[in-house]
Every structure is written in C-alpha cells, then in structure tokens.
Design an enzyme around this catalytic site. Sequence first.
Site, mmCIF file in Angstrom:
data_model
loop_
_atom_site.group_PDB
_atom_site.id
_atom_site.type_symbol
_atom_site.label_atom_id
_atom_site.label_comp_id
_atom_site.label_asym_id
_atom_site.label_seq_id
_atom_site.Cartn_x
_atom_site.Cartn_y
_atom_site.Cartn_z
ATOM 1 N N HIS A 49 0.869 -1.390 0.072
ATOM 2 C CA HIS A 49 0.049 0.037 -0.175
ATOM 3 C C HIS A 49 0.910 1.235 -0.052
ATOM 4 O O HIS A 49 1.780 1.246 0.645
ATOM 5 C CB HIS A 49 -0.933 -0.056 1.295
ATOM 6 C CG HIS A 49 -1.864 -1.084 1.134
ATOM 7 N ND1 HIS A 49 -3.084 -0.848 0.560
ATOM 8 C CD2 HIS A 49 -1.991 -2.286 1.755
ATOM 9 C CE1 HIS A 49 -3.970 -1.915 0.599
ATOM 10 N NE2 HIS A 49 -3.341 -2.845 1.398
ATOM 11 N N GLU A 336 -3.255 -5.721 11.142
ATOM 12 C CA GLU A 336 -4.335 -6.084 9.905
ATOM 13 C C GLU A 336 -3.716 -5.041 8.733
ATOM 14 O O GLU A 336 -2.686 -4.396 9.064
ATOM 15 C CB GLU A 336 -5.640 -5.882 10.084
ATOM 16 C CG GLU A 336 -5.932 -4.374 10.414
ATOM 17 C CD GLU A 336 -7.278 -4.113 10.789
ATOM 18 O OE1 GLU A 336 -8.233 -4.852 10.241
ATOM 19 O OE2 GLU A 336 -7.746 -3.410 11.675
ATOM 20 N N CYS A 401 2.114 -26.516 -15.537
ATOM 21 C CA CYS A 401 1.447 -25.047 -15.533
ATOM 22 C C CYS A 401 2.268 -23.789 -15.160
ATOM 23 O O CYS A 401 2.341 -22.778 -15.922
ATOM 24 C CB CYS A 401 0.372 -24.958 -14.586
ATOM 25 S SG CYS A 401 -0.975 -26.403 -14.777
#
Length: 494
Positions: A49, A336, A401
């Site tokens: 962020h 958090e 993959c």
Amino acid sequence: MYDAVIIGAGVVGCAIARELSRFQVNACVIEKEEDVCCGTSKANSAIVHAGFDAENGTLKAKLNVEGNKMMEVLARQLDFPFRRNGSLVICTDEDGIKGLETLKARGEKNGVPGLEIKGREELLEMEPNLSDQVVAALYAPTGGIVCPFNLTIALAENAAVNGIEFRLNTEVTGVFPEAGGYKVTTSNGDIQTRAVINAAGVYADRFHNMVSSRKLHITARKGEYCLLDKTVGNYVSHTIFQLPGPMGKGVLVTPTIHGNLLVGPTAVDTPDKEATNTTREGLDTLIAKAGQSVKNLPIRQVITSFAGLRAHEDGDEFIIGEAEGAPGFFDAAGIESPGLTSAPAIGVMAAKMVAEFLGLSDNPQFCETRKGIPHLDDMDFEQRAALIRENPAYGNIICRCEMISEGEIMDAIHRPLGARSLDGVKRRTRAGMGRCQAGFCSPRTMEILEREVPLSMMEITKCGGDSKIVLGRNKELDHPGCSQQPDQQACSKQ
C-alpha cells in the site's frame, strides 16, 4: 534460557526475527504450524500500500509509508519479486470525488509522494477495462505488488542463517512471568526466556491477556478471494481499489506479481479464528462488487478461491511495544492491512525495543543478503541452458502449468527451513499453483519429497498436521503377480 522468544512465524514475526538477528542474541521463533507463512501472511491481497488510507498520526500511517519505502531495497537484498505497479482508488459518482480529495490530503500529510486525482478520460487510457460507472480515481504511483510467500520465507531464511532458531510444529499454550523473564509453555515442552515478542496474529490478544493488566481484544475478520488464470493476468495493470468503508478498502482487482489476476476480499467478522473456508455467498458478493470497478470481469477464468483472516484490534490500530504491567513482553498485535506493507518497518521498530531492553550488542557477522531459488521461467535461453548443464535436474519439468523443474523443488527442500509438505514446496516454487491446481505435479513432487527429505510417502502431507495424502498402500501393487505377503520369504518378488 533464551534472550528472546518470538511467538508466530508470519511476515511480522519473521521480519522481527530478521532484524533481531542484527544483534548478538540467543533467540527462537515458535510456530504452531509445520512451516512459516501459514496464517494471515499466506492469504491476503499481496498489496504494498502507498499509505494514503491510514489516519494521520497513527502507527498504521507511519509504518505503512516506512515499509513501502523499504520494500525495494529489501527485495534486492533478499531476492524476492516486487513491483511498483501503482494503485487507483475509483469513485462511481461525483460525490465520491470529495472522498478522493480527503484521501489525497491524508496521504500527502502521511508523506505519500505523487498522489493525483485523474478524470475518466485519462483513466481509460491507463485502464481500458474500468467500468462505465467510474468517474474519477486517486492515483498513487508508489503502490505495488509483492509475493507474500517469498517475502515471508526470505525474511525467515535470512534470520535463520544469521542464527535465529525456528521451532515449527510447536504450539504455545501459555506465557507466565517468572524471575528473570518468562516461562513459555508449548506442546513440545517449556522454554525460559528473558523477553517475549507476541506476533501471534489473530491469537495475539490471548497471549497478551495472560500477562498484561490492560486487556486487548482482536476480532478475526474474514476475507474471501478469487484467483484467476494467467491468461487474464493483464486485464488490469494497476491495483484498483474502491473508496474505503468502515470494514476496510473494499473489493479490489489487481494483477499479481506472478501474472495472475486477483479479486477480493470480502470483510466479515467471525468468532472462529480458524474460519478460512470460502462460501458461496462470500464469493458471489465479491464478484458482484468487483464488477463496480471493472466491466466484463472474466470470472470463468477462476482457478481457485481462498480465504484469510485479518487481526482487527478494537481500537483499529497497530499495538507495538511493551505491554502494560509486563516488563519484557512486547506486542506486535492488531496487524491487519496494511500489515504486509508495514512488516519490514514493524521488524525494525520491535527489534530495536527488544535490543534496548536486553542491552544487546551488534552482530558483526550479520549477513543482510539471501539468494532465492532460481526459476527457469524468469531466465533467457542461455541462462537456462547454463543452469541445466550445471545441474540436469533443472531440465526435468515437474509442474507444467508454472514450468517448475525438479531442481527448483530440490532447492526448496534443501535450503534453510526447507519445505516438508506439498504446500511448503508450492509456496517456495509455485509448483501446484497453476491452472490445474496440482492435479498433475503432486505425485511427482511427493516422490521428490520422499527421496530428498527423506520422508515415507505415508508421512507426506499437504500442509502438515493430519493432511496426509496417502492413507494406505496396496501390497499387491508392491508385488504384482505374487499372491503372498511381502514379509514372507517365499515371495518371488522380495
């Protein structure tokens, strides 16, 4: 007697361990799971962020911006993938522009550089798939994306190389003050320590409340996600947020550092701190909300869904420091979002506090670098050829993959804190993270684990504990064509 014990081997606990290893210290990390990065740190948005969301003057704001600034250097030192792709916070009506202006002012006060509010026409040049309802967005060029597995594992490996002990498969059951420090009781015996660092995620309040007169309360906030195939990984190039609400930043749509597309999370408080199941209701909700950000979301390309739990503290703030009435007990609680971004800065802050409390001296042998697992998919032809000549196992593809080789899996097993489960291999190499979700490569990965650890095939688990893959063996298949049991001397195949 340890100098310090860290409870929890998530990204915060491992960041603290790495920073603490800069000092001459006898310390260990205690983790109840079979590997590091098994809780919140493995199931999140993988976003770095920018720092415009947290309220001015809070630890969340300060450590978010500091952690963001640290990430680029840390990625070079510890060799994990990180990219500044920039983020957009969109609004879908003119009234929402006021909210963007509030975020911009807050971010600038927090020290976030380069914030701009952009109109629809400019946004469509940046992101052609934005929904028709988007009218404006706040652009933050310092926003980024990272691999949370690689970040956490890199921190842990570097800490281990610098002398920090890791005790995995060990659950802390109690913390008790005693003369000279604390007794930490665990599922594998008692430990004495001069200091405790509580980085236990959603369980951090439990350990804090055992020793402190000032109680904490942490709520597990569940977020569900959908991961889409790499064929649609470029559907957006920036991380696209919606205007934040009381429960967080809302549903985002973002590319991942490895080329997938990620949608999520929801935000639902739950009393169950192990509730990492996904629900039909939750996934339907996040898909509908994501449609407000981008149009024609290619949801048929979902290859898996998952859920993670965030540790929401009642005061909506990081709790970092010595607990009241408990000298030598240090919290890193309520971490958090933006906890992943802030983790490097939390590590510095917490380790400094502990070092000052213990009177630690600098570690003159501290090594700040670590080399990650070489990935064939990141190399050009000549680099691949050279690596395969050096070790032919890198030429044997196990996971089609993700193009992961036997050599990479062997490296994951034999490096510090090496993988001992299918998920341990997956988080270190991405073997099993592709479109078939381990349908092809699991048996071959298990054969490598059986050979290299070594482990019995009967002991190999998906993610530790009781998650065993093989529950029995057909003796007739071990001895085809022989009707007698293999322990009998008469067996012709013995």
